[in-house]
Design an enzyme around this catalytic site. Structure first.
Site, PDB file in Angstrom:
ATOM      1  CG  ASN A 192      45.363  77.014 -48.250  1.00 52.22           C
ATOM      2  OD1 ASN A 192      45.806  77.000 -49.405  1.00 52.22           O
ATOM      3  ND2 ASN A 192      44.533  77.948 -47.804  1.00 52.22           N
TER       4      ASN A 192
ATOM      5  CE  LYS B 239      46.602  80.770 -46.443  1.00 49.19           C
ATOM      6  NZ  LYS B 239      46.170  81.814 -45.555  1.00 49.19           N
TER       7      LYS B 239
ATOM      8  CG  HIS C  36      40.630  79.963 -47.857  1.00 48.67           C
ATOM      9  ND1 HIS C  36      41.040  81.251 -47.617  1.00 48.67           N
ATOM     10  CD2 HIS C  36      41.319  79.162 -47.012  1.00 48.67           C
ATOM     11  CE1 HIS C  36      41.969  81.228 -46.659  1.00 48.67           C
ATOM     12  NE2 HIS C  36      42.159  79.974 -46.275  1.00 48.67           N
TER      13      HIS C  36
ATOM     14  CD  GLU D 201      43.908  83.721 -47.546  1.00 48.57           C
ATOM     15  OE1 GLU D 201      44.349  82.988 -48.449  1.00 48.57           O
ATOM     16  OE2 GLU D 201      44.384  83.740 -46.392  1.00 48.57           O
TER      17      GLU D 201
ATOM     18  CD  GLU E 142      40.731  77.987 -42.804  1.00 46.19           C
ATOM     19  OE1 GLU E 142      41.837  77.613 -42.416  1.00 46.19           O
ATOM     20  OE2 GLU E 142      40.545  78.531 -43.893  1.00 46.19           O
TER      21      GLU E 142
ATOM     22  N   GLY F  92      46.442  83.516 -40.227  1.00 43.31           N
ATOM     23  CA  GLY F  92      47.697  84.221 -40.479  1.00 43.31           C
ATOM     24  C   GLY F  92      48.046  85.275 -39.444  1.00 43.31           C
TER      25      GLY F  92
ATOM     26  CB  SER G 258      47.179  81.073 -35.944  1.00 45.25           C
ATOM     27  OG  SER G 258      47.165  82.283 -36.684  1.00 45.25           O
TER      28      SER G 258
END
Ligand code: PEP
Length: 256
Positions: free
Chosen positions: A11, A13, A94, A96, A165, A171, A211
């Site tokens: 991904n 992003k 996702h 985000e 996730e 991250g 991560s």
């Protein structure tokens, strides 16, 4: 023994550019991977990647998909457009997008249905945040995300992936331990059995994301219910991403 073909998805992003496309594609051309591998670049670069990839096994995925088929929906890209462009799969929900673009479970369910209708593999992303984990409501959150995102979906003859996730791992450099991830994946599979049936739950691939690096990929993939990886930051380094894909492929070959 793993029953399911491992899958690794990058991904990107809102990152990358023509340089990253060239170096990434170059790292895959001429290589065979026993695992299924896909990259989700920004929309603008999909066509460039697809042109390069006609001689590689790499697949292209989308980071999102519109819930709408067509019409006055400025800024949207439909499942049919993605499929026609050559996309194989799409991420849905996702964290985000849930946190910054107000995506909810009902919208995710419409997107899963739309993706399936157009023969795109939906990858429904679920995961709890740190506060939810600390207050012991992880299972409740996941149950709501899975039921909300999948209720009424007919999977006959069609594939689905779930990406677990944990938001606290995305991250941050703090990946879930393989044991924690396995425990949650097992719960997700049990929940899929309740939503669908045992045979369907056993063929859905559940990816871990958060991560992931080449140093923890193998241990994660060795867990019984971890069937693949969704990789953010580490996928922006082509050599690093290829190393993760190679580990997934080695496990696929061993399990064959
Ligand atoms: C992601 O956001 O999907 C992700 C897995 O990111 P990272 O690998 O950087 O934690």
């Amino acid at each position: 023994m793993k029953q399911r073909k491992p899958i690794v998805i990058a991904n990107w992003k809102l990152n990358g550019g023509l340089d990253l496309i060239c170096t990434s594609v170059a790292s895959f051309i001429g290589k065979h991977f026993a695992a299924q591998i896909a990259i989700c670049p920004p929309y603008l670069y999909m066509r460039d990647m697809l042109t390069f990839l006609q001689y590689s096994e790499l697949q292209i995925g989308s980071q999102n998909v519109s819930r709408y088929e067509s019409g006055a929906y400025t800024g949207e890209t439909s499942a049919q457009m993605l499929k026609q462009a050559g996309c194989s799969l799409c991420l849905i929900g996702h964290s985000e997008r849930r946190a910054m673009f107000a995506e909810n479970n009902e919208g995710c369910q419409i997107k899963v249905r739309t993706a399936l209708n157009h023969e795109l593999l939906p990858v429904l992303c679920v995961g709890e945040n740190q506060q939810q984990r600390e207050t012991n409501i992880t299972e409740q959150v996941l149950r709501e995300q899975l039921r909300g995102g999948l209720t009424g979906i007919d999977l006959h003859g069609k594939d689905l992936c779930i990406a677990y996730e944990p938001v606290w791992a995305i991250g941050t450099g703090l990946a879930a331990t393989p044991a924690i991830a396995q425990e949650v994946h097992q719960f997700i599979r049990a929940e899929l059995t309740r939503i669908f049936d045992e045979a369907t739950a056993n063929r859905v691939r559940i990816l871990y994301g958060g991560s992931v690096t080449k140093s923890n990929a193998r241990d994660l993939l060795q867990q019984a219910d971890i069937d693949g990886l969704l990789v953010g930051g580490a996928s922006l380094d082509p050599g690093h991403f290829v190393a993760i894909c190679e580990q997934a492929s080695e496990l696929a070959e061993i399990d064959d």
